[in-house]
Motif scaffolding. Structure first.
Motif, PDB file in Angstrom:
ATOM      1  N   VAL A 264       0.835  -1.199   0.000  1.00 18.32           N
ATOM      2  CA  VAL A 264       0.000   0.000   0.000  1.00 18.32           C
ATOM      3  C   VAL A 264       0.869   1.248   0.000  1.00 18.32           C
ATOM      4  CG1 VAL A 264      -1.605   1.362   1.393  1.00 18.32           C
ATOM      5  CG2 VAL A 264      -2.006  -1.073   1.063  1.00 18.32           C
ATOM      6  N   ALA A 265       1.884   1.264   0.850  1.00 19.20           N
ATOM      7  CA  ALA A 265       2.730   2.447   0.967  1.00 19.20           C
ATOM      8  C   ALA A 265       3.540   2.708  -0.287  1.00 19.20           C
ATOM      9  CB  ALA A 265       3.670   2.296   2.166  1.00 19.20           C
ATOM     10  N   ARG A 266       3.663   1.725  -1.150  1.00 22.54           N
ATOM     11  CA  ARG A 266       4.365   1.892  -2.423  1.00 22.54           C
ATOM     12  C   ARG A 266       3.414   2.049  -3.606  1.00 22.54           C
ATOM     13  NH1 ARG A 266       7.659  -0.145   1.054  1.00 22.54           N
ATOM     14  NH2 ARG A 266       9.922  -0.144   0.762  1.00 22.54           N
ATOM     15  N   GLY A 267       2.127   2.183  -3.306  1.00 24.38           N
ATOM     16  CA  GLY A 267       1.157   2.418  -4.356  1.00 24.38           C
ATOM     17  C   GLY A 267       0.723   1.171  -5.108  1.00 24.38           C
ATOM     18  N   GLN A 268       1.037  -0.017  -4.586  1.00 22.29           N
ATOM     19  CA  GLN A 268       0.644  -1.264  -5.250  1.00 22.29           C
ATOM     20  C   GLN A 268      -0.785  -1.625  -4.834  1.00 22.29           C
ATOM     21  OE1 GLN A 268       2.270  -2.678  -7.515  1.00 22.29           O
ATOM     22  NE2 GLN A 268       4.482  -2.459  -7.231  1.00 22.29           N
ATOM     23  N   MET A 269      -1.721  -0.790  -5.242  1.00 27.63           N
ATOM     24  CA  MET A 269      -3.088  -0.918  -4.750  1.00 27.63           C
ATOM     25  C   MET A 269      -3.790  -2.166  -5.287  1.00 27.63           C
ATOM     26  SD  MET A 269      -5.175   0.273  -2.641  1.00 27.63           S
ATOM     27  CE  MET A 269      -4.161   1.693  -2.230  1.00 27.63           C
ATOM     28  N   THR A 270      -3.512  -2.515  -6.539  1.00 28.21           N
ATOM     29  CA  THR A 270      -4.166  -3.710  -7.098  1.00 28.21           C
ATOM     30  C   THR A 270      -3.773  -4.953  -6.315  1.00 28.21           C
ATOM     31  OG1 THR A 270      -4.103  -2.685  -9.281  1.00 28.21           O
ATOM     32  CG2 THR A 270      -4.550  -5.042  -9.197  1.00 28.21           C
ATOM     33  N   PHE A 271      -2.518  -5.035  -5.948  1.00 31.26           N
ATOM     34  CA  PHE A 271      -2.068  -6.165  -5.137  1.00 31.26           C
ATOM     35  C   PHE A 271      -2.781  -6.173  -3.782  1.00 31.26           C
ATOM     36  CE2 PHE A 271       0.941  -7.739  -1.883  1.00 31.26           C
ATOM     37  CZ  PHE A 271       0.995  -9.063  -2.276  1.00 31.26           C
ATOM     38  N   PHE A 272      -2.897  -4.996  -3.162  1.00 29.73           N
ATOM     39  CA  PHE A 272      -3.577  -4.913  -1.872  1.00 29.73           C
ATOM     40  C   PHE A 272      -5.025  -5.369  -1.996  1.00 29.73           C
ATOM     41  CE2 PHE A 272      -6.160  -2.195   1.047  1.00 29.73           C
ATOM     42  CZ  PHE A 272      -5.819  -2.852   2.220  1.00 29.73           C
ATOM     43  N   GLU A 273      -5.699  -4.940  -3.057  1.00 32.81           N
ATOM     44  CA  GLU A 273      -7.094  -5.332  -3.261  1.00 32.81           C
ATOM     45  C   GLU A 273      -7.218  -6.846  -3.376  1.00 32.81           C
ATOM     46  OE1 GLU A 273      -7.900  -1.302  -5.923  1.00 32.81           O
ATOM     47  OE2 GLU A 273      -7.917  -3.303  -6.849  1.00 32.81           O
ATOM     48  N   HIS A 274      -6.362  -7.453  -4.198  1.00 29.17           N
ATOM     49  CA  HIS A 274      -6.423  -8.907  -4.360  1.00 29.17           C
ATOM     50  C   HIS A 274      -6.025  -9.624  -3.082  1.00 29.17           C
ATOM     51  CE1 HIS A 274      -7.403  -9.675  -8.621  1.00 29.17           C
ATOM     52  NE2 HIS A 274      -6.828  -8.502  -8.858  1.00 29.17           N
ATOM     53  N   GLY A 275      -5.066  -9.051  -2.360  1.00 32.26           N
ATOM     54  CA  GLY A 275      -4.646  -9.670  -1.103  1.00 32.26           C
ATOM     55  C   GLY A 275      -5.760  -9.667  -0.076  1.00 32.26           C
ATOM     56  N   ILE A 291     -13.400  -1.414  -0.442  1.00 34.80           N
ATOM     57  CA  ILE A 291     -12.202  -0.608  -0.158  1.00 34.80           C
ATOM     58  C   ILE A 291     -12.375   0.821  -0.645  1.00 34.80           C
ATOM     59  CG2 ILE A 291      -9.750  -0.286  -0.729  1.00 34.80           C
ATOM     60  CD1 ILE A 291      -9.571  -3.382  -0.887  1.00 34.80           C
ATOM     61  N   HIS A 292     -12.986   0.990  -1.838  1.00 41.46           N
ATOM     62  CA  HIS A 292     -12.970   2.306  -2.488  1.00 41.46           C
ATOM     63  C   HIS A 292     -14.319   3.031  -2.521  1.00 41.46           C
ATOM     64  CE1 HIS A 292      -8.862   1.705  -3.840  1.00 41.46           C
ATOM     65  NE2 HIS A 292      -9.197   0.543  -4.364  1.00 41.46           N
ATOM     66  N   ASP A 293     -15.407   2.292  -2.614  1.00 45.67           N
ATOM     67  CA  ASP A 293     -16.682   2.959  -2.881  1.00 45.67           C
ATOM     68  C   ASP A 293     -17.742   2.770  -1.808  1.00 45.67           C
ATOM     69  OD1 ASP A 293     -15.831   4.081  -5.151  1.00 45.67           O
ATOM     70  OD2 ASP A 293     -17.019   2.872  -6.535  1.00 45.67           O
ATOM     71  N   PHE A 299     -14.756  -0.357   4.141  1.00 49.59           N
ATOM     72  CA  PHE A 299     -13.344  -0.720   4.217  1.00 49.59           C
ATOM     73  C   PHE A 299     -13.045  -1.383   5.557  1.00 49.59           C
ATOM     74  CE2 PHE A 299      -8.732   0.943   4.530  1.00 49.59           C
ATOM     75  CZ  PHE A 299      -8.243  -0.284   4.072  1.00 49.59           C
ATOM     76  N   ARG A 300     -13.597  -0.827   6.637  1.00 52.18           N
ATOM     77  CA  ARG A 300     -13.349  -1.408   7.954  1.00 52.18           C
ATOM     78  C   ARG A 300     -13.907  -2.827   8.036  1.00 52.18           C
ATOM     79  NH1 ARG A 300     -10.796   0.175  12.953  1.00 52.18           N
ATOM     80  NH2 ARG A 300     -10.563  -1.918  13.782  1.00 52.18           N
ATOM     81  N   ALA A 301     -15.045  -3.047   7.399  1.00 48.18           N
ATOM     82  CA  ALA A 301     -15.677  -4.367   7.456  1.00 48.18           C
ATOM     83  C   ALA A 301     -14.812  -5.428   6.773  1.00 48.18           C
ATOM     84  CB  ALA A 301     -17.062  -4.304   6.815  1.00 48.18           C
TER      85      ALA A 301
END
Length: 384
Positions: A264-275, A291-293, A299-301
């Motif tokens: 996440v801190a490196r902007g690898q958002m797609t990886f975070f989403e799949h993870g 996560i986004h909408d 997101f907390r859930a």
């Protein structure tokens, strides 16, 4: 040391000047130089001796020049300009001078290292009492063989900075790492770095000799694996094989909060989403929406459903918000520039974290090398 006048007998002088047999000239050279080095010489005699040394250094026979270099390799009688000429000679002549001669200053030795001849670099690295400045140049400029010799030289002033340079350049070289690990004294920061790259046997040596806790060693090893995993992400994304990559990581129990936080801190958002999708066992499109909408509660859930650490939720929230704002700006940045900008903005939002959690983030994100530097680098962060 004997006292007396500097004399060259007629027979020896004739051999030096007239003999075409290089072995004879080499024998006389050795005899004469040993005699000169043992005598207490006055100013005039010392000048005469140095003129003789200069003459001998120009002999066409390598054997004669070697006899000169070997006999006077530790002598202050050797003129500096002659020593420098011999240091540029064939390796059999140069090595004795470079490795032992006391007439070289640090600038001379640095120039020898930067000239690039490996055997000369090794000779410099092996010198007793090698200075800190020269050791650093060996670490930064010399070939791996010379850096290994420096690592083995416990009489060199091998600073923490120079060791760090050596690990940066040759941390992939097992022999360099092993030799460094076997030094009598190692700074803690270097021990930590060596644990990351050492073989299991060397790692155990570091743990026992330098009092590295087993937990710390395991943690450092995990960091190395996580960095290597992130390096593979771009390739997985380009090949559209990211879901399979994430599935493999999860099967190996490598898909964890630490790795996802780095991503996440490196902007690898797609990886975070799949993870997060994998850990929460929900389809990717649903994970994306939560996560986004789906607002802060969505997101907390999914974060809680994935079994992520509650205390780090604000860090992940800040990371997602930072990524979203940068996407909205639409700045044209290459991957590395985006990563750095993402890290900078992400860390400025860590104002709600306690000091322990902030240390955790600093370690995971490789922001700073040491704890002291970490505190020095965060004047803008209000610690709870």
């Amino acid at each position: 040391m004997a006292s007396g006048s500097l004399r060259v007998n007629e027979t020896d002088l004739k051999l030096l000047i007239r003999s075409e047999v290089e072995e004879e000239r080499a024998t006389v050279t050795h005899k004469l130089c040993r005699s000169m080095d043992r005598m207490v010489l006055g100013d005039e005699e010392r000048l005469a001796a140095q003129k003789m040394i200069a003459y001998l250094s120009r002999d066409t026979a390598e054997l004669v020049r070697r006899a000169l270099a070997v006999t006077l390799r530790a002598s202050n009688l050797m003129p500096n300009e002659v020593a420098l000429r011999l240091a540029a000679d064939a390796d059999t002549v140069a090595i004795p001078m470079i490795s032992q001669s006391p007439v070289f200053c640090d600038d001379d030795l640095i120039a020898i290292v930067r000239a690039g001849r490996i055997f000369a670099q090794i000779a410099v690295a092996s010198r007793q009492g090698l200075s800190r400045d020269v050791a650093e140049v060996v670490a930064s400029d010399a070939a791996v063989e010379a850096v290994r010799r420096l690592a083995a030289n416990d009489n060199a002033d091998f600073s923490e900075r120079a060791m760090a340079i050596a690990v940066d350049r040759f941390g992939h070289d097992e022999e360099t790492v092993t030799t460094l690990a076997n030094r009598h004294i190692l700074p803690p920061s270097i021990v930590d770095r060596l644990v990351l790259v050492a073989t299991e046997q060397v790692k155990q040596h570091l743990i026992s000799r330098h009092k590295v806790s087993v937990d710390a060693a395991v943690r450092l090893s995990d960091f190395a694996r996580e960095r290597a995993t992130l390096d593979l992400l771009d390739e997985s994304i380009r090949s559209q094989n990211l879901p399979e990559f994430v599935k493999t990581l999860n099967a190996r129990r490598a898909l964890n909060a630490s790795l996802l936080l780095r991503a996440v801190a490196r902007g690898q958002m797609t990886f975070f989403e799949h993870g997060l999708s994998m850990l929460a066992q929900v389809p990717h499109h649903r994970a994306w929406l939560m996560i986004h909408d789906a607002g802060p509660l969505g997101f907390r859930a999914i974060y809680d459903r994935a079994g992520m650490p509650p205390r780090l939720f604000s860090a992940f929230r800040a990371g997602v918000d930072t990524w979203r704002s940068m996407q909205a700006e639409g700045a044209e940045l290459d991957a590395e520039a985006f990563r750095l900008r993402m890290l900078e903005r992400f860390m400025t939002q860590m104002h709600t974290l306690g000091r322990d959690d902030l240390d955790y983030l600093m370690e995971r994100l490789d922001m700073v090398p040491t704890r002291d530097h970490a505190y020095a680098a965060r004047p803008h962060i209000a610690v709870a």
